[in-house]
Design a protein around this motif. Sequence first.
Motif, PDB file in Angstrom:
ATOM      1  N   TYR A 109       0.691  -1.416  -0.191  1.00  0.00           N
ATOM      2  CA  TYR A 109      -0.216  -0.102  -0.311  1.00  0.00           C
ATOM      3  C   TYR A 109       0.698   1.079   0.012  1.00  0.00           C
ATOM      4  N   SER A 111       2.024   2.055  -3.256  1.00  0.00           N
ATOM      5  CA  SER A 111       1.029   2.289  -4.484  1.00  0.00           C
ATOM      6  C   SER A 111       0.427   4.205  -3.991  1.00  0.00           C
ATOM      7  N   LYS A 159     -12.931   7.277  -5.149  1.00  0.00           N
ATOM      8  CA  LYS A 159     -11.814   6.247  -6.200  1.00  0.00           C
ATOM      9  C   LYS A 159     -10.498   6.133  -5.855  1.00  0.00           C
ATOM     10  N   ARG A 209     -10.001   2.879  -4.346  1.00  0.00           N
ATOM     11  CA  ARG A 209      -9.917   1.803  -4.543  1.00  0.00           C
ATOM     12  C   ARG A 209      -8.248   1.180  -5.114  1.00  0.00           C
ATOM     13  N   ARG A 210      -7.902   2.418  -5.961  1.00  0.00           N
ATOM     14  CA  ARG A 210      -6.584   2.641  -6.491  1.00  0.00           C
ATOM     15  C   ARG A 210      -5.355   1.677  -5.281  1.00  0.00           C
ATOM     16  N   LEU A 253      -6.011  -0.110  -2.961  1.00  0.00           N
ATOM     17  CA  LEU A 253      -5.973  -1.011  -2.152  1.00  0.00           C
ATOM     18  C   LEU A 253      -6.183  -2.043  -3.277  1.00  0.00           C
ATOM     19  N   ASN A 254      -6.331  -1.489  -4.553  1.00  0.00           N
ATOM     20  CA  ASN A 254      -5.464  -2.264  -5.719  1.00  0.00           C
ATOM     21  C   ASN A 254      -4.401  -2.405  -6.058  1.00  0.00           C
ATOM     22  N   LYS A 255      -3.224  -2.233  -5.631  1.00  0.00           N
ATOM     23  CA  LYS A 255      -1.751  -1.773  -5.040  1.00  0.00           C
ATOM     24  C   LYS A 255      -1.577  -1.751  -6.537  1.00  0.00           C
ATOM     25  N   GLU A 256      -2.122  -0.043  -7.085  1.00  0.00           N
ATOM     26  CA  GLU A 256      -1.695   0.195  -8.601  1.00  0.00           C
ATOM     27  C   GLU A 256      -0.242   0.866  -7.919  1.00  0.00           C
TER      28      GLU A 256
END
Length: 192
Positions: A85, A88, A179, A182-183, A185-188
């Motif tokens: 995280y 990210s 948003k 969520r980015r 959390l999606n390990k972007e």
Amino acid sequence: MQLGPALTTKNIKHMVNVSNIFAFVVVVGLATPIINFESEPVFKQQTDPYLGEFDSTNIDQAGPEVQMYYYINKYSKEYDIPTKYAFSVAYIESLYKGPCDKNYKHNVTSYCGALGPMQIMPATAKLVHGKSINKAQLKNDIEFNVKTSMMLLQILHKKYKNWGVVFGAYNTGRPYVNKYARRVLNKEYVWL
């Protein structure tokens, strides 16, 4: 294959014991020790391939991309932030693409006044540290900026106990999953 009289079950257990390292050769059913380390083996600490020769004593001489990698790892562990995280957040906030990103610019300012690699607002830094913070330090000092970010994330997680809400609050100041959250959390993030 019969192992022969010199190799018993007791000997095998002793040789395979974790406290001893043995290299042995099996010749005509006999195992002969070649190397016997009677004391605990000494292993060289494996170095991080991204850090190379850099460590806590000279990390300030590394480029900003390596310093970011070092400090995110250090302070995410210290403040119990999942490293995935933390990386990210760094990617989303300042497009940090890992320790091989030689074009990384850490000293950025957002249109709303957030500073440095983790995009910390001066007022937020003041709340985290309990005193006014020099804007130049917040913008340019990678260690200070990353540490402030990890401290803030820890404070928010203790308060909300939900990573989605934490990242929403980090982004907007309000505790909700947006948003941005969520980015994270999606390990972007993208590594070069």
